[in-house]
Design an enzyme around this catalytic site. Structure first.
Site, PDB file in Angstrom:
ATOM      1  N   PHE A   1      50.866  66.748   7.771  1.00 59.63           N
ATOM      2  CA  PHE A   1      50.969  68.084   7.172  1.00 59.63           C
ATOM      3  C   PHE A   1      52.295  68.751   7.530  1.00 59.63           C
ATOM      4  CE2 PHE A   1      50.018  72.499   8.806  1.00 59.63           C
ATOM      5  CZ  PHE A   1      50.421  73.160   7.652  1.00 59.63           C
TER       6      PHE A   1
ATOM      7  N   THR B   1      46.680  59.157  10.216  1.00 52.55           N
ATOM      8  CA  THR B   1      46.250  60.512   9.857  1.00 52.55           C
ATOM      9  C   THR B   1      47.159  61.131   8.805  1.00 52.55           C
ATOM     10  OG1 THR B   1      47.524  61.533  11.661  1.00 52.55           O
ATOM     11  CG2 THR B   1      45.249  60.895  12.146  1.00 52.55           C
TER      12      THR B   1
ATOM     13  N   LEU C   1      60.101  52.243  20.522  1.00 53.94           N
ATOM     14  CA  LEU C   1      60.772  52.478  19.243  1.00 53.94           C
ATOM     15  C   LEU C   1      62.202  51.962  19.324  1.00 53.94           C
ATOM     16  CD1 LEU C   1      59.665  56.171  18.541  1.00 53.94           C
ATOM     17  CD2 LEU C   1      58.864  54.124  17.333  1.00 53.94           C
TER      18      LEU C   1
ATOM     19  N   LEU D   1      56.754  65.020  16.212  1.00 52.28           N
ATOM     20  CA  LEU D   1      55.548  65.711  15.752  1.00 52.28           C
ATOM     21  C   LEU D   1      54.338  64.790  15.707  1.00 52.28           C
ATOM     22  CD1 LEU D   1      57.137  67.570  12.671  1.00 52.28           C
ATOM     23  CD2 LEU D   1      57.054  68.332  15.043  1.00 52.28           C
TER      24      LEU D   1
ATOM     25  N   TYR E   1      43.462  66.412  23.461  1.00 55.49           N
ATOM     26  CA  TYR E   1      44.618  66.999  22.773  1.00 55.49           C
ATOM     27  C   TYR E   1      45.385  67.922  23.714  1.00 55.49           C
ATOM     28  CZ  TYR E   1      47.336  69.372  19.154  1.00 55.49           C
ATOM     29  OH  TYR E   1      48.358  69.882  18.393  1.00 55.49           O
TER      30      TYR E   1
END
Length: 305
Positions: free
Chosen positions: A14, A38, A59, A71, A143
């Site tokens: 999002f 997600t 990475l 993010l 979270y």
């Protein structure tokens, strides 16, 4: 001036997709890193390079990187309750690997933390100096603690390696591309209102939230990216509103015939949530401008429940 090449982890989500869009509009080359568990490929704007990868693993991207916006992390209750271990891995290992990438590339990195680091706050409004009131073993802890650990890792990398890293604490944000069933308040209320179903309000509905429209939040993130401030800096809307009032406004802007139905309170649900954004105003010259009703109307026009 936009950096030449920007990496956005979680760029298919999002918030990440809106960040990619804004960076492209500013002339940057943008690379989205996402594992699409997600996020959605359909969210990624045309012109953005895509690397399918799990940030909780090392990475290694070819070429220069000027800026990283980290993010990537399951952010909705539906996701982090379904994937508790992966949420901790994204906030812990994921942040480590992103910071390592920033160190190797000599890039500025902005790590997205959350207002959830304040837990159910005993200080109101919440300033960046407040250490929080968090249940470390409750259902939301995966979270909350993932983000708290990510903040600690970021500051450790600054201290030990001297990297240019900053932290933003993001308060409740809403807007287009939120999934209808992701468990967050605004898309849930919109889905229910547009279907003519009762809007489910947990508890008495007098708990408060501060809701920031996504366009405003993206401006704040990019202002942080252009700065050299270490943070943490709160990004959110300081206008406080009760959950019950949000439900009523949603019914009003959608013209729905729905009613409000009270259901059981959620575990560790914060009673009050409102950012002190004095630091963002001073350092980033940023504050939100979109009123809640305007944001709700804009989101409702694009919402597919």
């Amino acid at each position: 001036m936009s950096p030449e090449r920007v990496v956005v982890t979680g760029g298919a989500g999002f918030l990440g997709s809106h960040v990619c869009e804004a960076l492209l509009a500013g002339g940057a080359q943008v690379v989205c890193v996402d594992d699409f568990r997600t996020g959605s490929r359909g969210n990624v704007p045309d012109g953005v390079g895509v690397v399918t990868a799990d940030v909780s693993r090392p990475l290694d991207l070819l070429g220069p990187v000027d800026l990283i916006l980290h993010l990537a992390c399951p952010a909705s209750p539906a996701d982090y309750l379904r994937m508790p271990v992966d949420t901790l891995r994204a906030g812990g290992f994921g942040t480590y690997h992103v910071l390592e990438l920033a160190r190797r590339k000599g890039a500025r990195v902005v790590v997205a933390s959350t207002s959830e680091v304040y837990g159910d706050p005993e200080e109101h409004p919440q300033r960046e100096s407040y250490w929080g009131h968090v249940n470390p073993i409750g259902p939301r802890s995966v979270y909350d603690e993932a983000k708290r650990f990510g903040e600690a890792m970021t500051m450790a990398f600054r201290a030990e390696h001297g990297i240019d890293a900053g932290i933003v604490r993001i308060f409740n944000t809403y807007g287009p591309r939120m999934r209808a069933h992701d468990g967050r308040m605004i898309p849930t209320f919109l889905r229910q209102a547009l279907a003519g179903e009762p809007l489910t309000v947990h508890g008495d509905g007098l708990q408060t939230r501060s809701l920031c429209y996504v366009d405003d939040l993206v401006r704040g993130l990019l202002a942080m990216a252009r700065s050299d401030h270490p943070g943490p800096i709160n990004l959110g809307n300081p206008t406080e509103v009760t959950v019950l009032d949000v439900a009523r406004k949603t019914i009003e802007v959608t013209g729905s015939s729905s009613v409000v139905r009270h259901v059981e309170s959620m575990t560790d649900d914060p009673r009050r949530r409102r950012p002190d954004i004095s630091l963002a105003r001073e350092v980033l010259h940023w504050q939100p401008t979109v009123p809640l009703e305007e944001g709700l109307r804009s989101f409702a026009r694009t919402f597919a429940g």
